[in-house]
Design an enzyme around this catalytic site. Structure first.
Site, short mmCIF file in Angstrom:
data_model
loop_
_atom_site.label_atom_id
_atom_site.label_comp_id
_atom_site.label_asym_id
_atom_site.label_seq_id
_atom_site.Cartn_x
_atom_site.Cartn_y
_atom_site.Cartn_z
N GLU A 236 0.80 -1.22 0.00
CA GLU A 236 0.00 0.00 0.00
C GLU A 236 0.83 1.27 0.00
O GLU A 236 0.47 2.27 -0.62
CB GLU A 236 -0.95 0.01 1.20
CG GLU A 236 -2.12 -0.95 1.10
CD GLU A 236 -1.80 -2.37 1.51
OE1 GLU A 236 -2.69 -3.23 1.45
OE2 GLU A 236 -0.64 -2.62 1.91
N ALA B 294 -10.40 -0.54 4.39
CA ALA B 294 -9.86 0.71 4.95
C ALA B 294 -8.82 0.43 6.02
O ALA B 294 -7.90 1.23 6.20
CB ALA B 294 -11.00 1.55 5.54
N HIS C 51 -10.82 -5.78 9.61
CA HIS C 51 -11.63 -5.59 8.40
C HIS C 51 -12.87 -4.75 8.67
O HIS C 51 -13.70 -4.59 7.77
CB HIS C 51 -12.07 -6.94 7.82
CG HIS C 51 -10.96 -7.72 7.19
ND1 HIS C 51 -10.04 -8.41 7.92
CD2 HIS C 51 -10.63 -7.91 5.88
CE1 HIS C 51 -9.17 -9.00 7.10
NE2 HIS C 51 -9.51 -8.72 5.87
#
Length: 658
Positions: free
Chosen positions: A397, A421, A464
Site C-alpha cells: 500500500e 480501509a 476488516h
C-alpha cells in the site's frame, strides 16, 4: 582512478567539469557561512558530486529527477538560479517553499526536480508513478530517483523496486552507498556484500559503479538511457562513494576512522577529474582559474541577492489558503432519468463514468482488474478500459500511494482502492506526509483519491471492520468524504475525482448491498463540504454520517414524536460548520452520532466547535454517541455491544429530557 572518455568530445568533457566544480565551490562557501552562523543547517555532498552531476547530465531536461539531501549537483546541473537556491536555504520568498520547508525538501515542475520528504522511502514510489505516467504516454522518458544505502532497509525501497519490476517501469534506482547512515556503518545496516545484489530478488538488472568517477557515471547512464527508450525497464545502480563530511555539519565525523577518511580523500571526484583533464591537455590552468573565478562571482552575487531579500512576513490568509490547491466547484446537474440501484452500484457507475470522462485517470488496487475487486466494484472495467488504466497492484500500500502521487505529478489522476480501509495503515505515511503536505510545501497538487471500504456490522473483526476516518480528519491538506446514500456516493465520488486535492473516500461495506435509491443514470456532481438536512424538527439536532445516518433514521421512525433536525454531514473535511451552527441555534440541543470509537473521533471536534460557537443557544450539554473505546471485535454479541446503535436511543431521550 581510470577515466575512459569513450567518444566524448572535449566540449562535453569540459562541460562536465563545469558541472562538477560548481556544487563543490558552492559547498565550500556554505561551510564558511555555517561557521559564521549565516546558514542554519547543511547536508554536505562533498565527495559525492560525480553521481548527482553524472546522472543528471546524462538525462534530458524534461526527464524527472528525484534527489536527496546530498545532491546539490542535480539542482545546479539543471541550472536553477543560485539566488533562488540560496533563498530556499534561508527560508526566503524567492525560494521554492515560501519558508515552509528547509534545504532540499522541495520540488519544481519548471526544472523537473521532485524533492524528498524526511521519510526517505516514499520518493522511490513517487518515481514509480512518474515512470508509469511516462510509459502510459509512450514518450520514451526515463526517471531517476536517488536514495542512500540506509534507505535500502526501508519497506518502501523494496515495495518500489517490486512494483517497478512487475510493471516494467523505466526507472533508474540510484543508491549512493556512502558508507554511513548518519553514524551507523554499512556492516551494521545490511549483510549482503553489494546492495546491487538486491536486484536479483526482483528480477532486475543491476550495476556496481565507481561513484567518484564522473565519466564512468555519465557514460553508463547515457548508455542505459538509450537502451531504456526502446526497452523500458527498471535498473538498480549501486554507486560506491564516501561521505567526507558529517550527516549534517553539526554531527561531525569523529565516528569515522581517520584511515578511512584518508583513503577516500585521494579519490576526490573533482580533483581527480581535474587532473585527468589537465593531463590530456583538455583543461588549462588558465581556463580552470577563469572558470573558478566566474563561479565564485556568481555565488557571491547570488548570495547578495538572497541576503538583500527581506525576511518572510507571516500571512495568516496565505498560509491557510495554500493548504489546498484552489479548486472551483462546477456543478454538473443530474438527468431526470433514474434507476433504483444499490450503494455499490453507485460507486461503480461513478468510477466507470469518470474513466470515460478523464482520459488521464488510472485506478490501482489489489485484485481490481480481471477479478473486479473484493467487492466486484470494478468488474468488467478491464474489458472496457484495459489493464493500463485498471491496474492490479502487489500487496504494498505504501508504494502504491506514493506511485499515485507520481502519477499526479506527471499529469494523471489516480484512484487507489484500499481493499479494506484497515489496510491503509501500511500506506499511512505517504498519505499524511506526502499527499497532504505537497501543495502547502511547494504548491504541487496531489490529484489522488483513496477509496476506503470500511465499517462494522459484518462481523469481520479488528482488521476488516474499522471506520478510521479520524486518522485523517486531523491532517491538514486532506479532504475526507463519507456518504450514506447511493445518490450522494455517486455525485461526491465524481467530484472527489475532479478535485486536484487528495481525498479519502469512505464507503461503508454494510451499505454496499443493503441500501437502494433512485439515482440519475448520467454523470453528475455534488459539492464537497455541504451537509444534507434529511429531516427537520425543533427539539434536537442529530449530526451523523455513514451508517449512523441510517441508524438515526431507524430511531426517528420508531420514535415518531421526536421533532429533530437530522444532518447527514456527507463530508468531514471540509466540514459544513454553517449547517451545523444553523441547526443547533434553532433547536438548542445537539447529539453527534458516529460509528468510530468515541475518544478522539470527529464527534469530539464537532462538539467542541458547537460549544465554542453556539454556547449561548444551548439548552443542554452537547452529547456524543460512538462505539466503545476498544478495537472492534468479531463475534456478533461482542460487535453489537461495541457499536453505538444500541445506546443511541437512550442517550437521545436523556438529552431531550435535560
Amino acid at each position: 582512478m581510470k577515466f575512459e572518455r569513450a567518444n566524448l568530445t572535449d566540449d562535453v568533457l569540459l562541460d562536465l567539469y563545469k558541472k562538477i566544480l560548481k556544487p563543490r565551490l558552492i559547498e565550500e562557501k556554505m561551510l564558511i557561512l555555517i561557521r559564521q552562523g549565516k546558514v542554519s543547517k547543511w547536508f554536505s555532498g562533498i565527495g559525492q558530486e560525480a553521481i548527482a552531476v553524472g546522472v543528471t547530465a546524462a538525462l534530458d531536461q524534461d526527464e524527472y529527477v528525484l534527489p536527496m539531501h546530498r545532491n546539490l549537483g542535480v539542482f545546479t546541473s539543471r541550472n536553477i538560479p543560485l539566488h533562488r537556491l540560496f533563498s530556499q536555504w534561508q527560508g526566503k520568498a524567492s525560494g521554492f517553499t515560501k519558508g515552509r520547508d528547509r534545504s532540499f525538501h522541495f520540488g519544481t515542475q519548471q526544472y523537473k526536480i521532485i524533492g524528498m520528504i524526511s521519510h526517505l522511502g516514499p520518493q522511490l514510489g513517487v518515481a514509480d508513478g512518474i515512470a508509469l505516467a511516462n510509459k502510459l504516454k509512450k514518450n520514451g522518458k526515463v526517471t531517476a530517483v536517488f536514495t542512500g544505502e540506509g534507505s535500502t532497509s526501508e519497506g518502501d525501497f523494496h515495495e518500489a523496486l517490486n512494483i517497478a519490476s512487475v510493471w516494467e517501469l523505466p526507472v533508474l534506482f540510484v543508491i549512493e552507498n556512502n558508507g554511513y547512515g548518519l553514524s551507523t556503518p554499512t556492516n551494521e545496516q545490511y549483510r549482503c556484500e553489494n546492495l546491487a545484489d538486491k536486484g536479483i530478488g526482483y528480477g532486475m538488472e543491476s550495476h556496481i559503479v565507481d561513484g567518484n568517477n564522473i565519466l564512468e557515471v555519465y557514460n553508463l547512464i547515457s548508455n542505459l538511457k538509450k537502451s531504456m527508450e526502446t526497452k523500458p525497464r527498471p535498473i538498480l545502480l549501486e554507486f560506491k562513494t564516501f561521505r567526507m563530511r558529517g550527516h549534517e555539519e553539526a554531527s561531525g565525523t569523529k565516528y569515522v576512522p581517520q584511515e578511512l577518511m584518508d583513503e577516500w580523500a585521494v579519490k576526490d571526484p573533482v580533483e581527480n577529474y581535474r587532473q585527468f583533464l589537465k593531463a590530456d591537455k583538455i583543461l588549462t590552468e588558465e581556463f580552470d582559474d577563469k572558470l573558478r573565478t566566474e563561479i565564485k562571482k556568481e555565488i557571491d552575487e547570488s548570495l547578495a541577492i538572497a541576503n538583500a531579500e527581506p525576511e518572510i512576513q507571516a500571512s495568516l490568509s496565505e498560509e491557510l489558503n495554500d493548504v489546498y490547491k484552489p479548486f472551483e466547484y462546477k456543478e454538473v446537474t443530474p438527468s431526470q432519468e433514474k434507476e433504483k440501484i444499490r450503494f455499490v452500484d453507485a460507486i461503480s457507475n461513478s468510477l466507470r463514468e469518470s474513466l470515460e470522462r478523464h482520459n488521464n485517470l488510472v485506478i490501482m488496487g489489489q485484485d481490481i482488474a480481471e477479478y473486479g475487486g473484493a467487492f466486484k466494484i470494478t468488474d468488467g472495467f478491464v474489458a472496457q478500459f484495459g489493464k493500463q488504466r485498471v491496474i492490479n497492484t502487489p500487496i504494498c500500500e505504501s508504494a502504491v500511494v506514493s506511485a499515485a502521487m507520481g502519477l499526479s505529478i506527471n499529469g494523471h489522476k489516480a484512484i487507489v482502492e484500499m481493499q479494506f480501509a484497515d489496510f491503509v495503515s501500511t500506506g499511512f505515511n505517504p498519505i499524511v506526509n506526502l499527499l497532504a503536505k505537497s501543495h502547502y510545501r511547494w504548491l504541487e497538487k496531489a490529484d489522488v483519491v483513496v477509496r476506503m471500504p470500511c465499517g462494522g456490522g459484518t462481523q469481520a473483526g479488528p482488521f476488516h471492520s474499522q471506520t478510521n476516518e479520524a486518522w485523517f480528519t486531523k491532517t491538514p491538506g486532506l479532504k475526507v468524504v463519507y456518504p450514506a446514500f447511493p445518490y450522494d456516493a455517486k455525485g461526491l465520488l465524481n467530484e472527489s475525482i475532479n478535485d486536484p486535492n487528495p481525498v479519502l473516500f469512505f464507503e461503508h461495506k454494510q451499505l454496499y448491498r443493503s441500501i437502494y435509491q433512485e439515482v440519475p443514470t448520467n454523470y453528475y456532481t455534488l459539492p464537497l463540504g455541504k451537509a444534507a438536512l434529511l429531516k427537520e424538527g425543533n427539539d434536537v439536532t442529530i449530526i451523523a454520517f455513514g451508517a449512523a445516518v441510517h441508524w438515526a433514521l431507524e430511531t426517528l421512525d420508531k420514535k415518531s414524536s421526536i421533532s429533530a433536525d437530522l444532518l447527514d454531514l456527507r463530508t468531514l473535511q471540509p466540514l459544513d460548520t454553517e449547517a451545523i451552527y444553523k441547526s443547533v441555534k434553532k433547536t438548542g440541543r445537539a447529539i453527534i452520532y458516529q460509528e468510530d470509537s468515541l475518544f478522539g473521533g470527529i464527534a469530539s471536534d464537532i462538539s467542541a466547535l458547537i460549544m465554542e460557537e453556539c454556547f449561548k443557544y444551548l439548552d443542554a450539554p452537547v452529547k456524543r454517541v460512538g462505539s466503545l473505546d476498544s478495537p472492534i471485535p468479531f463475534t456478533k454479541a461482542l460487535e453489537e455491544q461495541y457499536l453505538p446503535k444500541g445506546r443511541f436511543e437512550k442517550e437521545l431521550l436523556a438529552l431531550l429530557k435535560y
